[in-house]
Design an enzyme around this catalytic site. Structure first.
Site, PDB file in Angstrom:
ATOM      1  N   CYS A  21      58.506 -28.147  56.958  1.00  0.00           N
ATOM      2  CA  CYS A  21      59.659 -28.001  56.057  1.00  0.00           C
ATOM      3  C   CYS A  21      59.567 -26.691  55.269  1.00  0.00           C
ATOM      4  O   CYS A  21      58.556 -26.432  54.629  1.00  0.00           O
ATOM      5  CB  CYS A  21      59.689 -29.192  55.117  1.00  0.00           C
ATOM      6  SG  CYS A  21      60.694 -28.939  53.657  1.00  0.00           S
TER       7      CYS A  21
HETATM    8  N1  MHO Z   1      61.430 -34.152  53.659  1.00  0.00           N
HETATM    9  C1  MHO Z   1      62.591 -33.350  53.440  1.00  0.00           C
HETATM   10  C2  MHO Z   1      62.688 -32.315  54.477  1.00  0.00           C
HETATM   11  C3  MHO Z   1      63.589 -31.254  54.114  1.00  0.00           C
HETATM   12  S1  MHO Z   1      63.326 -29.926  54.997  1.00  0.00           S
HETATM   13  C4  MHO Z   1      64.212 -28.672  54.480  1.00  0.00           C
HETATM   14  C5  MHO Z   1      63.811 -34.293  53.419  1.00  0.00           C
HETATM   15  O1  MHO Z   1      63.637 -35.438  53.749  1.00  0.00           O
HETATM   16  O2  MHO Z   1      64.911 -33.920  53.057  1.00  0.00           O
HETATM   17  O3  MHO Z   1      63.296 -30.080  56.361  1.00  0.00           O
END
Ligand code: MHO
Length: 218
Positions: A21
């Protein structure tokens, strides 16, 4: 209030990494000495115009602009190897793949060399891919400096525009500090020169201290 020094105009090199991420590594590299700017986006796939909701065959990547006289590509790679959200051996969807996109032949050979060294530390095969830099599609505004954007009053004081969210040195640094990253020494030096009103200097310090032990998170 003096002008916020958003832009640092000196020669720079680019580095592009996929490490999970991109919110977490935006904050990590933003608070790294020698890094001038960061922006997050999608790259590496063949499809056009990926978006967060429709990322298709692309990977979440961070693009780093750095001063090669202040930090080396080797040093950036150390941070790359040590800070993957899903580790280096886990099979993970392409969105969060471990990816190094090199911008020239020197970066290519340094990256290949460092992959060889990294392999020795692991029993399982590493999943990291080393590929030439490809089209970088900037992510939506709300993904840029994501940690900082959770503090809208501070963003207002910084007068952040969509362009500055991708280009501001100050935003890159504060995005890391607010998440507790970087050293206290850097934080104090920067806060003394960023021209923020004193109550916001205290505000940033407070969040730095309380998030300091949290480490990277997404
Ligand atoms: N764990 C985060 C990931 C966001 S990322 C920009 C979510 O669940 O939104 O991939």
């Amino acid at each position: 209030m003096s002008a916020i020094p958003h832009q640092i105009i000196i020669p720079f090199d680019k580095a592009t990494f996929g490490m999970g991420c991109f919110w977490a590594n935006d904050a990590l590299f933003g608070a790294t000495p020698g890094v001038l700017r960061t922006r997050v986006g999608y790259s590496g796939g063949n499809t056009v115009k990926p978006t967060y909701k429709n990322i298709m065959d692309h990977t979440e990547v961070i693009e780093i602009h750095y001063d090669p006289n202040a930090i080396s590509y080797e040093q950036l790679l150390e941070l790359f190897w040590d800070n993957h959200e899903y580790g280096l051996t886990t099979k993970i969807k392409r969105q969060y793949a471990s990816l190094i996109q090199y911008h020239n032949n020197e970066q290519k050979s340094i990256a290949e060399e460092s992959l060889k060294k990294e392999r020795i530390k692991h029993k399982e095969e590493l999943r990291t891919e080393i590929k030439p830099a490809a089209i970088f599609y900037p992510a939506e505004d709300y993904h840029q400096k994501y940690r900082l954007q959770q503090h809208p009053e501070l963003c207002k004081v910084l007068m952040l525009t969509p362009q500055l969210l991708q280009e501001s040195h100050v935003a890159a640094r504060l995005n890391g500090y607010i998440a507790g990253l970087g050293t206290e020494e850097m934080l104090n030096t920067d806060l003394a020169s960023f021209g923020l009103p004193d109550n916001y200097v205290q505000y940033v310090k407070k969040f730095y201290m309380s998030n300091k032990s949290t480490g990277l998170f997404c």
